[in-house]
Write a protein that holds these residues in place. Structure first.
Motif, short mmCIF file in Angstrom:
data_model
loop_
_atom_site.label_atom_id
_atom_site.label_comp_id
_atom_site.label_asym_id
_atom_site.label_seq_id
_atom_site.Cartn_x
_atom_site.Cartn_y
_atom_site.Cartn_z
N ALA A 1 19.47 32.54 5.54
CA ALA A 1 20.84 32.16 5.02
C ALA A 1 20.92 32.43 3.78
N GLN A 2 20.12 32.45 2.83
CA GLN A 2 20.35 32.90 1.18
C GLN A 2 20.75 34.45 1.37
N GLY A 3 19.99 35.12 2.07
CA GLY A 3 20.17 36.61 2.09
C GLY A 3 21.61 36.81 2.57
N ILE A 4 22.05 36.35 3.59
CA ILE A 4 23.45 36.12 4.23
C ILE A 4 24.35 36.08 3.10
N GLU A 5 24.17 35.16 2.24
CA GLU A 5 25.07 34.95 1.31
C GLU A 5 25.54 36.13 0.53
N PHE A 6 24.72 37.07 0.08
CA PHE A 6 24.73 38.37 -0.60
C PHE A 6 25.72 39.27 0.14
N LEU A 7 25.69 39.16 1.57
CA LEU A 7 26.55 40.00 2.17
C LEU A 7 28.09 39.48 2.56
N ARG A 8 28.10 38.33 2.24
CA ARG A 8 29.57 37.91 2.39
C ARG A 8 30.92 38.69 1.66
N PRO A 9 31.95 38.77 1.91
CA PRO A 9 32.58 38.11 3.09
C PRO A 9 32.29 38.34 4.75
N ARG B 1 5.78 36.76 7.51
CA ARG B 1 6.04 38.49 7.23
C ARG B 1 7.41 38.63 7.01
N ARG B 2 8.51 37.94 7.63
CA ARG B 2 9.90 38.22 7.56
C ARG B 2 10.38 37.46 6.10
N VAL B 3 9.64 36.49 5.66
CA VAL B 3 10.25 35.79 4.63
C VAL B 3 9.54 37.00 3.28
N ILE C 1 11.63 27.90 6.42
CA ILE C 1 11.51 28.42 5.11
C ILE C 1 12.18 29.85 5.46
N GLU C 2 11.96 30.43 6.47
CA GLU C 2 12.54 31.78 6.68
C GLU C 2 13.94 31.53 6.90
#
Length: 524
Positions: free
Chosen positions: A456-464, A364-366, A450-451
C-alpha cells in the motif's frame, strides 16, 4: 437457535467451519443412528458376561492387556482409566477447539462401532450445547494410542471430575455440571476406553488450523497482486497458456485469480510499453507456482481431515451382528490400530510446510519492495531516506517471523518415541504436528499484513494512478486502519490492525466485485 442435525460419518468441511466458529451452535445427533449404538452397546454387555478376554472390557490396558479384571471391577476399571490418563500439561486448548473435539468424539461414537451407551453420547452433546467445556491441557499426547491424555481430560467432566469452563469461569466439573442443570454419568464397561481412544484432539486442532489457513492464503494471494502492481511487475507470467502446459490444478487456479485481480489496473497500463525489464524476481513471477502448490496441499489436507473427522478411531471396535438384540448370536469385537493418527500427522506436516512457504514468499516480496534497485521505488518506501528509516525494520520483523516458521516446519511425524514399555512402539506425534500450526499461522498472517502495508505504501508513490478496482477496495480497507506514512512513526498498531483483517477474511471481502476466480481458491 434450532439445533443443527449431525449425521455421524457424514460431516462436511462447510459444516465443520460453522461448528468451529466464534459462536456455539447447538447440535443433535441423527436419531437414525440410535439402533446401531444400542446394538454395539448390547454386544459389549454380552462380553462382560462371558469368560473370553476382550481388550479394555475385562483386561488391563497397553502392556497390561494380559491382566484379567474381575467382573465386579469392570466399571471401576473405566473410572480408574480416566483418572490415570488425565495427566496433560500446558495451557488449556481454546474453547473453539474443545467444542469441536466434543462433537467429533460424539459423532464418532454415534457411528455404532464403539460399544458405548446412548447416554454417553448424549452427555457429550449436552456438555457442548450447555457450554460446559472441559479444561484440556494442550500437551501430553503422542498421537497413538489415540490422544489419550487430552481425551481423558475431555471425558472426566462427564463423570463429574476434572475441570470445565462454564459461562467464562473455570470450575470444578461437578460444579459446572450443576450450574448447567446436568448430572454426571456412571460409566459402564469399555466406555472409558472408547472415550479416550481416538484421534479427535489431533484432528480438531488440524481442522481449526486449516480453516484459518485458507483465509490467510486468500489474503496472501490478494496482497501479492497488490505488490505486483506496486513494483510495476509484468502480467505475462500469469498467461493461462503457461500454466495449462504444466497442468498443476492449484497453479492454474491461482494464476486465474491473479489475472482476475489485475483487471482494470491503470498502473499496469501505464508501463506496458516502457518497461525494459525482461523478467521479474521469482517472488513476483512464480506466485502461481508457489501458491498453487500450497493450495494443492491444503486441498489434500482438507480431504484427509474430513475423512478423519468422520472416522471411528477407538479400539477395540464392535461389529454387531445385523439386527443384534438379546438372544441373537453376537458379532465381532476386533482389536486394531485406527487410533494411530499418522494420516493427521502427515497432512499437518504438509500444512506446516505450506504455511511456512506462504510466509516465506511474502517476506521475499517485502524485501523486494524496500530494495530500490529491484522495486524502483524510493529506498525503504520513504520519500526522505536517511532522515526516515521507512519500512527498513518492518521488513526485519517479517524476516524474523519467516525464520521462526522455517524451524517450526520441521516434520513432527518423522519422530517416534516408544511408550507403554515398548508395547506402543511407533507413534505419530500428530497432536504436536497439528498444535504447532496455529502459531505458524499467526506468524504468516503478520508477514502478510506487513507486506500489505508495504505494498500500500508503494502504491502511494504511483498516485494518482489507480490499481485494479478489486485491489483498490482492499487498499481503502487498509487505509481505514492505517494511513499512509510520509514520515516515520511506529507501525506496531498498524500491523496488528491489518493482521486482524488478514485473519478475519475481510481482505477477501474487500474486493469491490465478487471475483469467481478468487472464490474458487476457498476450501469450503
Amino acid at each position: 437457535m434450532t439445533p443443527e442435525l449431525l449425521h455421524p460419518g457424514e460431516l462436511t468441511l462447510a459444516q465443520l467451519r460453522r461448528l468451529c466458529g466464534a459462536e456455539r451452535i447447538p447440535v443433535r445427533i441423527d436419531p437414525s443412528s440410535r439402533a446401531a449404538i444400542r446394538a454395539s452397546a448390547e454386544q459389549v454387555r454380552r462380553a462382560t458376561e462371558g469368560d473370553a478376554p476382550v481388550y479394555g472390557v475385562n483386561t488391563g490396558f497397553g502392556k497390561l492387556a494380559t491382566q484379567r479384571i474381575a467382573r465386579e471391577d469392570l466399571a471401576l476399571l473405566q473410572l480408574k482409566l480416566l483418572r490415570s490418563h488425565a495427566v496433560g500439561v500446558g495451557e488449556p486448548l481454546h474453547e473453539r477447539v474443545v467444542r469441536l473435539i466434543l462433537l467429533l468424539k460424539a459423532t464418532s461414537l454415534a457411528r455404532g462401532y464403539s460399544g458405548v451407551r446412548e447416554e454417553v453420547i448424549d452427555g457429550l452433546v449436552a456438555m457442548h450445547n450447555h457450554g460446559v467445556l472441559p479444561v484440556i491441557p494442550c500437551q501430553g499426547s503422542v498421537g497413538a494410542s489415540g490422544d489419550l491424555a487430552p481425551l481423558a481430560h475431555l471425558s472426566l467432566p462427564l463423570i463429574g471430575e476434572g475441570e470445565a469452563w462454564f459461562e467464562g469461569e473455570r470450575l470444578p466439573a461437578a460444579q459446572a455440571l450443576e450450574r448447567a442443570g446436568l448430572k454426571p454419568l456412571q460409566l459402564g464397561a469399555k466406555e472409558g476406553l472408547a472415550l479416550i481412544n481416538g484421534t479427535q484432539v489431533s484432528t480438531a486442532l488440524a481442522i481449526d488450523a486449516l480453516l484459518t489457513a485458507d483465509r490467510i492464503f486468500e489474503a496472501a494471494v490478494i496482497t501479492g497482486a497488490i505488490t505486483l502492481d506496486a513494483a510495476r511487475g509484468s502480467d505475462a507470467p500469469f498467461d493461462p497458456r503457461i500454466h495449462a502446459v504444466r497442468g498443476q490444478p492449484g497453479q492454474i487456479d491461482c494464476a486465474s485469480a491473479y489475472r482476475a485481480l489485475a483487471v482494470g489496473s491503470a498502473i499496469r497500463k501505464s508501463h506496458l510499453e516502457d518497461d525494459d525489464r525482461v523478467q521479474d524476481p521469482y517472488c513476483l513471477r512464480c506466485q502461481p507456482q508457489v501458491m498453487g502448490a500450497c493450495l494443492d496441499q491444503m486441498r489434500y489436507a482438507a480431504q484427509v481431515l474430513v475423512r478423519e473427522a468422520n472416522a471411528v478411531t477407538d479400539n477395540p471396535l464392535v461389529f454387531a451382528a445385523p439386527g443384534s438384540s438379546p438372544g441373537q448370536a453376537p458379532g465381532d469385537m476386533l482389536s486394531g490400530g485406527n487410533f494411530h493418527a499418522e494420516p493427521v500427522a502427515l497432512v499437518a506436516d504438509a500444512l506446516a510446510v505450506a504455511i511456512a512457504e506462504i510466509g516465506a514468499i511474502s517476506e521475499r516480496r517485502v524485501a523486494m519492495l524496500v530494495d530500490t534497485v529491484v522495486s524502483r521505488l524510493p529506498p525503504f518506501l520513504t520519500a526522505e531516506p536517511g532522515l526516515n528509516s521507512g519500512f527498513m525494520i518492518v521488513h526485519v520483523t517479517a524476516a524474523a517471523l519467516a525464520s521462526e516458521n522455517k524451524s517450526m516446519a520441521h516434520p513432527a511425524s518423522v519422530d517416534s518415541l516408544p511408550t507403554s514399555a515398548n508395547q506402543e512402539d511407533h507413534v505419530s506425534m500428530a497432536t504436536f504436528a497439528a498444535r504447532r500450526l496455529r502459531p505458524m499461522l499467526e506468524n504468516t498472517a503478520h508477514i502478510v499484513a506487513i507486506e500489505l502495508l508495504a505494498a500500500a505504501q508503494g502504491i502511494e508513490f504511483l498516485r494518482p494512478l489507480q490499481s485494479a478496482p478489486a485491489l483498490e477496495g482492499v487498499l481503502r480497507l487498509v487505509r481505514s486502519v492505517s494511513p499512509a506514512m510520509p514520515a516515520d512513526r511506529s507501525l506496531a498498531r498498524d500491523i496488528a490492525a491489518v493482521h486482524h483483517l488478514v485473519c478475519s477474511g475481510d481482505i477477501g471481502h474487500a474486493t469491490e466485485t465478487r471475483i469467481p476466480e478468487l472464490h474458487a481458491l476457498r476450501l469450503a
